[in-house]
Write a protein that holds these residues in place. Sequence first.
Motif, short mmCIF file in Angstrom:
data_model
loop_
_atom_site.label_atom_id
_atom_site.label_comp_id
_atom_site.label_asym_id
_atom_site.label_seq_id
_atom_site.Cartn_x
_atom_site.Cartn_y
_atom_site.Cartn_z
N TYR A 176 -108.11 -1.01 39.67
CA TYR A 176 -107.28 -0.97 40.88
C TYR A 176 -106.45 0.31 40.91
N SER A 208 -112.55 -5.47 56.78
CA SER A 208 -112.17 -4.46 55.80
C SER A 208 -111.29 -3.45 56.52
N SER A 209 -109.99 -3.55 56.29
CA SER A 209 -109.02 -2.71 57.01
C SER A 209 -108.52 -1.60 56.10
N LYS A 227 -117.00 -2.74 51.26
CA LYS A 227 -116.35 -4.05 51.24
C LYS A 227 -116.86 -4.95 52.37
N VAL A 277 -115.93 -10.92 57.51
CA VAL A 277 -115.16 -10.01 56.67
C VAL A 277 -114.47 -8.96 57.54
N TYR A 301 -115.53 3.09 50.70
CA TYR A 301 -114.88 1.89 50.18
C TYR A 301 -114.76 0.82 51.27
N GLY A 302 -114.36 1.25 52.48
CA GLY A 302 -114.22 0.29 53.57
C GLY A 302 -115.54 -0.32 53.98
N ASP A 337 -112.16 -13.44 55.49
CA ASP A 337 -112.04 -12.67 54.25
C ASP A 337 -111.49 -11.31 54.66
N ILE A 338 -110.20 -11.07 54.38
CA ILE A 338 -109.52 -9.85 54.82
C ILE A 338 -109.17 -8.99 53.62
N ASN A 339 -109.67 -7.77 53.62
CA ASN A 339 -109.33 -6.80 52.58
C ASN A 339 -108.60 -5.65 53.25
N MET A 340 -107.35 -5.42 52.84
CA MET A 340 -106.53 -4.40 53.47
C MET A 340 -105.99 -3.42 52.44
N ASN A 377 -105.92 2.27 43.15
CA ASN A 377 -105.14 2.40 44.38
C ASN A 377 -103.74 1.84 44.23
#
Length: 339
Positions: A99, A259-260, A159, A257, A155-156, A281-284, A101
């Motif tokens: 990780y 991907s933000s 995901k 999904v 990456y966005g 499924d939210i990836n921010m 980031n």
Amino acid sequence: MQAVVFDGPFNIVVKERPKPVIIDPTDAILKVEIAGICGSELHMYRGHQETTTGHIMGHEFVGVIESVGSGVQRFKVGQKVMSIFSPMCMQCWFCQHGYTNRCVNGIPFGTKLLDGGQSEYVRVPYADSTLEFIPPEVPDEMMIIMCDIFPTGYYGAMKATLEESVIVCLGCGPVGLCAVMTAVVLGVGTVYAVDSVEDRLEAAREMGAKTLKLGTDDIPAIIKSVTDGRGADAIVESVGNKSGMRLAVDLVRPCGVISSIGFHQSDLPYTGLEAYSKNLDINMGRAAVRPVFGESLKVFADNLDKFSSFITHRIPLSEAPKGYEVFEKHQARKVILLL
């Protein structure tokens, strides 16, 4: 040295600033040759991001190593390198678990906490993990795209990639276009690209996406019609504002999904009940560039021809205020500053 300084909203100036020096053993000092203006910097430029004034802008830069601290092992004076947009210590729990980031010691360049690289020289903390060599098959100026926007777009899209899926990329700025190209290369069933700027939509079409224009097309109706009413399997949201995120929630199917990777500055325009009711499924957030750098560089290098017209403005550092102005007005795809 000459440096591009943030003096307030819509007020970018080129000023004399002290040349940086080695502070920690893991530092390197770069003589910058090329710097990029990134879309995320527009939040600060427009006054949407809370910050102070007086720091040097820029987190995309390529240059030659002028000096290194005693703890730097990978790099030597005189080598040509590029920098990832945010230093990573590779020692904290987050870095050790992939990780990067969220590195506890990693402060992004071009902020009130760490001066950036839109300057003649820049100090790079944790040089061994923050810098990368430039492969011979990629021109120096194109490696600016690998400092942030292509790994972030990769990456966005990564995901959000599902087999035989319908993906909608919201926003066709530089990061959005990188996500579009990644989704196409990774073999997504159908990739839709959404924007309001025709030049950006044309670029997305050239990369293999179907395009929908904001304010012209009935985007929700079209996405429902091509998915038997379900909605898109995945959304890559790179705009970073409330309207973009609202559209993402509206377009995605249940159990889909989002991907933000947009740099959001405000509260979110949907409720917990909406997310619960769709089982989203939210990836921010900020991209973890280090873990995907190698694979994203390969995809980028293999598809360089698709980026032949990506950099539209090459201007001297002294004209940086003009560069910010044309980029903010959507009159440029990508602006680089030459030193």
